[in-house]
Write a protein that holds these residues in place. Structure first.
Motif, PDB file in Angstrom:
ATOM      1  N   PRO A  67      39.918  32.107  33.059  1.00 18.09           N
ATOM      2  CA  PRO A  67      39.566  31.126  34.085  1.00 18.09           C
ATOM      3  C   PRO A  67      40.433  31.221  35.336  1.00 18.09           C
ATOM      4  N   LEU A  68      41.593  31.896  35.233  1.00 21.48           N
ATOM      5  CA  LEU A  68      42.448  32.036  36.408  1.00 21.48           C
ATOM      6  C   LEU A  68      41.960  33.132  37.345  1.00 21.48           C
ATOM      7  N   PHE A  69      41.010  33.934  36.873  1.00 23.54           N
ATOM      8  CA  PHE A  69      40.496  35.030  37.700  1.00 23.54           C
ATOM      9  C   PHE A  69      39.454  34.487  38.663  1.00 23.54           C
ATOM     10  N   LYS A  70      39.837  34.384  39.927  1.00 18.62           N
ATOM     11  CA  LYS A  70      38.922  33.909  40.953  1.00 18.62           C
ATOM     12  C   LYS A  70      38.746  35.030  41.978  1.00 18.62           C
ATOM     13  N   PRO A  71      37.680  35.813  41.830  1.00 17.10           N
ATOM     14  CA  PRO A  71      37.522  36.999  42.691  1.00 17.10           C
ATOM     15  C   PRO A  71      37.583  36.674  44.180  1.00 17.10           C
ATOM     16  N   GLN A  72      37.066  35.514  44.578  1.00 14.88           N
ATOM     17  CA  GLN A  72      37.027  35.222  46.006  1.00 14.88           C
ATOM     18  C   GLN A  72      38.415  35.052  46.604  1.00 14.88           C
ATOM     19  N   ASP A  73      39.416  34.849  45.763  1.00 18.29           N
ATOM     20  CA  ASP A  73      40.775  34.641  46.258  1.00 18.29           C
ATOM     21  C   ASP A  73      41.638  35.898  46.190  1.00 18.29           C
ATOM     22  N   ARG A  74      41.074  36.996  45.726  1.00 17.78           N
ATOM     23  CA  ARG A  74      41.896  38.153  45.395  1.00 17.78           C
ATOM     24  C   ARG A  74      41.812  39.317  46.360  1.00 17.78           C
ATOM     25  N   TYR A  75      41.044  39.205  47.411  1.00 14.79           N
ATOM     26  CA  TYR A  75      40.798  40.379  48.247  1.00 14.79           C
ATOM     27  C   TYR A  75      41.151  40.119  49.700  1.00 14.79           C
ATOM     28  N   TYR A  76      41.592  41.173  50.356  1.00 18.95           N
ATOM     29  CA  TYR A  76      41.718  41.109  51.801  1.00 18.95           C
ATOM     30  C   TYR A  76      41.428  42.476  52.368  1.00 18.95           C
ATOM     31  N   VAL A  77      41.112  42.497  53.642  1.00 21.46           N
ATOM     32  CA  VAL A  77      40.753  43.743  54.299  1.00 21.46           C
ATOM     33  C   VAL A  77      41.603  43.882  55.553  1.00 21.46           C
ATOM     34  N   ASN A  78      42.003  45.126  55.830  1.00 20.12           N
ATOM     35  CA  ASN A  78      42.709  45.416  57.079  1.00 20.12           C
ATOM     36  C   ASN A  78      42.179  46.740  57.627  1.00 20.12           C
ATOM     37  N   GLU A  79      42.875  47.319  58.580  1.00 18.68           N
ATOM     38  CA  GLU A  79      42.367  48.543  59.206  1.00 18.68           C
ATOM     39  C   GLU A  79      42.319  49.723  58.243  1.00 18.68           C
ATOM     40  N   GLN A  80      43.032  49.632  57.123  1.00 19.39           N
ATOM     41  CA  GLN A  80      43.032  50.722  56.142  1.00 19.39           C
ATOM     42  C   GLN A  80      41.892  50.609  55.142  1.00 19.39           C
ATOM     43  N   GLY A  81      41.430  49.394  54.882  1.00 19.79           N
ATOM     44  CA  GLY A  81      40.361  49.193  53.912  1.00 19.79           C
ATOM     45  C   GLY A  81      40.566  47.911  53.132  1.00 19.79           C
ATOM     46  N   TRP A  82      39.867  47.811  52.006  1.00 22.07           N
ATOM     47  CA  TRP A  82      39.932  46.629  51.149  1.00 22.07           C
ATOM     48  C   TRP A  82      41.052  46.763  50.136  1.00 22.07           C
ATOM     49  N   TRP A  83      41.707  45.654  49.843  1.00 25.85           N
ATOM     50  CA  TRP A  83      42.807  45.602  48.878  1.00 25.85           C
ATOM     51  C   TRP A  83      42.547  44.479  47.896  1.00 25.85           C
ATOM     52  N   PHE A  84      43.023  44.649  46.657  1.00 23.85           N
ATOM     53  CA  PHE A  84      43.000  43.520  45.737  1.00 23.85           C
ATOM     54  C   PHE A  84      44.421  43.215  45.312  1.00 23.85           C
ATOM     55  N   TYR A  85      44.650  41.977  44.926  1.00 23.03           N
ATOM     56  CA  TYR A  85      45.972  41.598  44.437  1.00 23.03           C
ATOM     57  C   TYR A  85      45.823  40.677  43.229  1.00 23.03           C
ATOM     58  N   THR A  86      46.736  40.847  42.282  1.00 26.90           N
ATOM     59  CA  THR A  86      46.818  39.970  41.119  1.00 26.90           C
ATOM     60  C   THR A  86      48.277  39.526  41.044  1.00 26.90           C
ATOM     61  N   VAL A  87      48.615  38.746  40.037  1.00 21.79           N
ATOM     62  CA  VAL A  87      49.999  38.283  39.926  1.00 21.79           C
ATOM     63  C   VAL A  87      50.970  39.438  39.736  1.00 21.79           C
ATOM     64  N   ASP A  88      50.487  40.576  39.231  1.00 17.61           N
ATOM     65  CA  ASP A  88      51.401  41.676  38.931  1.00 17.61           C
ATOM     66  C   ASP A  88      51.066  42.989  39.624  1.00 17.61           C
ATOM     67  N   LYS A  89      50.074  43.015  40.477  1.00 22.17           N
ATOM     68  CA  LYS A  89      49.703  44.290  41.100  1.00 22.17           C
ATOM     69  C   LYS A  89      48.963  44.068  42.415  1.00 22.17           C
ATOM     70  N   ILE A  90      49.240  44.962  43.356  1.00 19.67           N
ATOM     71  CA  ILE A  90      48.440  45.057  44.575  1.00 19.67           C
ATOM     72  C   ILE A  90      47.940  46.493  44.634  1.00 19.67           C
TER      73      ILE A  90
END
Length: 61
Positions: free
Chosen positions: A12-35
């Motif tokens: 239930p802590l996995f909320k995909p809409q809160d885990r992504y961002y985009v910059n000039e390099q591309g899309w990134w995901f982040y979790t509590v232990d990894k980007i």
């Protein structure tokens, strides 16, 4: 075999809409232990994030 996340969320802590961002390099995901990134598309990023979480939580080998 297709994994259906829509039936019942395994984490239930996995909320995909809160885990992504985009910059000039591309899309990134982040979790509590990894980007991780960059990915070319948001779909690639979402898939990579989901796969990472499933492996981390022991749902996949």
């Amino acid at each position: 075999m297709m994994n259906r996340n829509s039936a019942k969320p395994k984490n239930p802590l996995f909320k995909p809409q809160d885990r992504y961002y985009v910059n000039e390099q591309g899309w990134w995901f982040y979790t509590v232990d990894k980007i991780s990134g960059p990915y070319k598309t948001k779909a690639d990023c979402v898939d990579a994030c989901r796969l990472y979480i499933q492996r981390r939580d022991g749902l996949l080998p």
